[in-house]
Design a protein around this motif. Structure first.
Motif, PDB file in Angstrom:
ATOM      1  N   ASP A   1       0.684  -1.177  -0.102  1.00 31.47           N
ATOM      2  CA  ASP A   1       0.024  -0.070   0.060  1.00 31.47           C
ATOM      3  C   ASP A   1       0.880   1.106  -0.238  1.00 31.47           C
ATOM      4  O   ASP A   1       0.215   2.415  -0.174  1.00 31.47           O
ATOM      5  CB  ASP A   1      -0.893   0.050   1.384  1.00 31.47           C
ATOM      6  CG  ASP A   1      -1.866  -1.156   1.229  1.00 31.47           C
ATOM      7  OD1 ASP A   1      -2.305  -1.609   0.022  1.00 31.47           O
ATOM      8  OD2 ASP A   1      -2.102  -1.696   2.333  1.00 31.47           O
ATOM      9  N   GLU A   2       2.213   1.196   0.042  1.00 33.43           N
ATOM     10  CA  GLU A   2       2.855   2.367   0.439  1.00 33.43           C
ATOM     11  C   GLU A   2       3.404   2.769  -1.290  1.00 33.43           C
ATOM     12  O   GLU A   2       3.714   1.713  -2.160  1.00 33.43           O
ATOM     13  CB  GLU A   2       4.491   2.005   0.909  1.00 33.43           C
ATOM     14  CG  GLU A   2       4.310   1.919   2.411  1.00 33.43           C
ATOM     15  CD  GLU A   2       3.943   3.242   3.173  1.00 33.43           C
ATOM     16  OE1 GLU A   2       4.213   4.236   2.370  1.00 33.43           O
ATOM     17  OE2 GLU A   2       3.927   3.297   4.319  1.00 33.43           O
ATOM     18  N   SER A   3       3.351   3.937  -1.543  1.00 34.46           N
ATOM     19  CA  SER A   3       3.776   4.497  -2.925  1.00 34.46           C
ATOM     20  C   SER A   3       5.329   4.576  -2.708  1.00 34.46           C
ATOM     21  O   SER A   3       6.019   4.721  -3.938  1.00 34.46           O
ATOM     22  CB  SER A   3       2.973   5.714  -2.976  1.00 34.46           C
ATOM     23  OG  SER A   3       3.417   6.691  -1.991  1.00 34.46           O
ATOM     24  N   ASP A   4       5.902   5.026  -1.880  1.00 31.88           N
ATOM     25  CA  ASP A   4       7.426   5.542  -1.765  1.00 31.88           C
ATOM     26  C   ASP A   4       8.149   4.097  -1.866  1.00 31.88           C
ATOM     27  O   ASP A   4       7.860   3.305  -1.115  1.00 31.88           O
ATOM     28  CB  ASP A   4       7.690   6.177  -0.380  1.00 31.88           C
ATOM     29  CG  ASP A   4       9.212   6.653  -0.297  1.00 31.88           C
ATOM     30  OD1 ASP A   4       9.980   5.585  -0.208  1.00 31.88           O
ATOM     31  OD2 ASP A   4       9.576   7.672  -0.792  1.00 31.88           O
ATOM     32  N   PRO A   5       9.089   4.010  -2.781  1.00 25.58           N
ATOM     33  CA  PRO A   5       9.728   2.470  -3.035  1.00 25.58           C
ATOM     34  C   PRO A   5      10.496   2.208  -1.901  1.00 25.58           C
ATOM     35  O   PRO A   5      10.337   1.048  -1.418  1.00 25.58           O
ATOM     36  CB  PRO A   5      10.680   3.044  -4.065  1.00 25.58           C
ATOM     37  CG  PRO A   5      10.117   4.116  -4.853  1.00 25.58           C
ATOM     38  CD  PRO A   5       9.539   4.881  -3.884  1.00 25.58           C
ATOM     39  N   ALA A   6      11.192   2.994  -0.936  1.00 25.68           N
ATOM     40  CA  ALA A   6      11.821   2.703   0.099  1.00 25.68           C
ATOM     41  C   ALA A   6      10.754   2.007   1.323  1.00 25.68           C
ATOM     42  O   ALA A   6      10.977   1.091   1.907  1.00 25.68           O
ATOM     43  CB  ALA A   6      12.668   3.907   0.707  1.00 25.68           C
ATOM     44  N   PHE A   7       9.754   2.688   1.356  1.00 22.39           N
ATOM     45  CA  PHE A   7       8.847   2.285   2.691  1.00 22.39           C
ATOM     46  C   PHE A   7       8.024   0.882   1.787  1.00 22.39           C
ATOM     47  O   PHE A   7       7.782   0.150   2.741  1.00 22.39           O
ATOM     48  CB  PHE A   7       7.842   3.398   2.692  1.00 22.39           C
ATOM     49  CG  PHE A   7       8.389   4.394   3.853  1.00 22.39           C
ATOM     50  CD1 PHE A   7       8.241   4.295   5.037  1.00 22.39           C
ATOM     51  CD2 PHE A   7       8.861   5.755   3.089  1.00 22.39           C
ATOM     52  CE1 PHE A   7       8.977   5.235   5.965  1.00 22.39           C
ATOM     53  CE2 PHE A   7       9.361   6.521   4.013  1.00 22.39           C
ATOM     54  CZ  PHE A   7       9.494   6.180   5.182  1.00 22.39           C
ATOM     55  N   ARG A   8       7.956   1.165   0.773  1.00 21.26           N
ATOM     56  CA  ARG A   8       7.118  -0.101   0.084  1.00 21.26           C
ATOM     57  C   ARG A   8       7.937  -1.364   0.324  1.00 21.26           C
ATOM     58  O   ARG A   8       7.298  -2.501   0.688  1.00 21.26           O
ATOM     59  CB  ARG A   8       6.823   0.015  -1.371  1.00 21.26           C
ATOM     60  CG  ARG A   8       6.152  -1.066  -2.258  1.00 21.26           C
ATOM     61  CD  ARG A   8       6.083  -0.641  -3.553  1.00 21.26           C
ATOM     62  NE  ARG A   8       5.410  -1.706  -4.440  1.00 21.26           N
ATOM     63  CZ  ARG A   8       3.972  -1.923  -4.538  1.00 21.26           C
ATOM     64  NH1 ARG A   8       3.315  -1.094  -3.926  1.00 21.26           N
ATOM     65  NH2 ARG A   8       3.679  -3.108  -5.219  1.00 21.26           N
ATOM     66  N   LEU A   9       9.265  -1.294   0.137  1.00 18.56           N
ATOM     67  CA  LEU A   9      10.109  -2.595   0.339  1.00 18.56           C
ATOM     68  C   LEU A   9      10.639  -2.629   1.743  1.00 18.56           C
ATOM     69  O   LEU A   9      11.200  -3.690   2.087  1.00 18.56           O
ATOM     70  CB  LEU A   9      11.490  -2.274  -0.399  1.00 18.56           C
ATOM     71  CG  LEU A   9      11.206  -2.348  -1.966  1.00 18.56           C
ATOM     72  CD1 LEU A   9      12.484  -1.683  -2.760  1.00 18.56           C
ATOM     73  CD2 LEU A   9      10.504  -3.432  -2.526  1.00 18.56           C
ATOM     74  N   GLY A  10      10.151  -1.744   2.733  1.00 22.61           N
ATOM     75  CA  GLY A  10      10.582  -1.824   3.935  1.00 22.61           C
ATOM     76  C   GLY A  10      12.053  -1.609   4.339  1.00 22.61           C
ATOM     77  O   GLY A  10      12.472  -2.127   5.240  1.00 22.61           O
TER      78      GLY A  10
END
Length: 230
Positions: free
Chosen positions: A181-190
């Motif tokens: 659900d995250e749009s930012d790649p870094a947050f999307r990947l954890g």
């Protein structure tokens, strides 16, 4: 009764594959497959007597798809003296690359089943594996056999091919998304969960590592391995 009379092992495996493709491997159960077919759970035990048999059947189904894809698609290998070089070597490489690409495309169509392709062989002896799986290995060995190589070299290429292609596919299709659900790649990947001082390179290269290398990197790596022999 009508639904049960139309059952077959093929239909049961196709239903299991649909479940896994859409819901993941963790959703697979005998009851879920029966629901997918609109029958009672006991009705499918005649065709797949256990969960293990169902898992092996999924692997079998992927190799049947591979077989169908390769029919008429693998470039014919020439017959040549031992130690092929030049144009003959190119044709053997092309034939092996064709098989690798087909394996990748089948895996890409059914990514949730790929872990089974890597793990189930460890639980099933070679001679008890599904015929479609055995035929895939026989096809590869037969192709190498036309190259006029000695047995030791044939086995080295066979093992290198299987190890590279299967390893590449497993890593390529691994789950890397932490929060879809995250749009930012870094947050999307954890990646924010990794301490930057301890894992600086994983933090910086994480987004690039999450991008699939595709067939281009698959074939480039395999061609580099085969260049030692052809």
């Amino acid at each position: 009764m009508a639904a049960r009379s139309r059952l077959s092992r093929e239909r049961v495996l196709e239903a299991a594959l649909r479940v896994v493709d859409h819901e993941g491997l963790e959703a697979l159960s005998m009851r879920r497959v029966a629901d997918e077919l609109g029958v009672e759970t006991m009705a499918i035990y005649r065709y797949t007597p256990s969960k293990d048999d169902l898992l092996d059947g999924l692997v079998e189904h992927l190799f049947i798809e591979l077989e169908e894809m390769l029919e008429g698609a693998t470039p014919p290998a020439p017959h040549a003296p031992p130690g092929p070089r030049g144009d003959a070597a190119r044709l053997w490489r092309d034939a092996l690359l064709c098989i690798a690409q087909a394996m990748y495309r089948v895996a890409l169509a059914h990514p949730h089943v790929v872990p089974l392709v890597a793990t189930r062989p460890f639980t099933v002896p070679l001679t008890r594996r599904p015929p479609a799986v055995l035929r895939a290995h026989e096809r590869l060995l037969a192709l190498l056999g036309t190259a006029g190589l000695d047995e030791d070299t044939t086995l080295k290429i066979y093992r290198a091919f299987i190890s590279w292609v299967l390893g590449y596919i497993v890593i390529e299709l691994r789950e890397v998304v932490d929060n879809p659900d995250e749009s930012d790649p870094a947050f999307r990947l954890g990646l924010h969960r990794l301490p930057v001082k301890e894992f600086p390179r994983l933090r910086s290269l994480g987004p690039a590592l999450a991008v699939r290398g595709g067939e281009e990197q698959l074939t480039a790596g395999l061609a580099a391995i085969l260049s030692r022999y052809f």
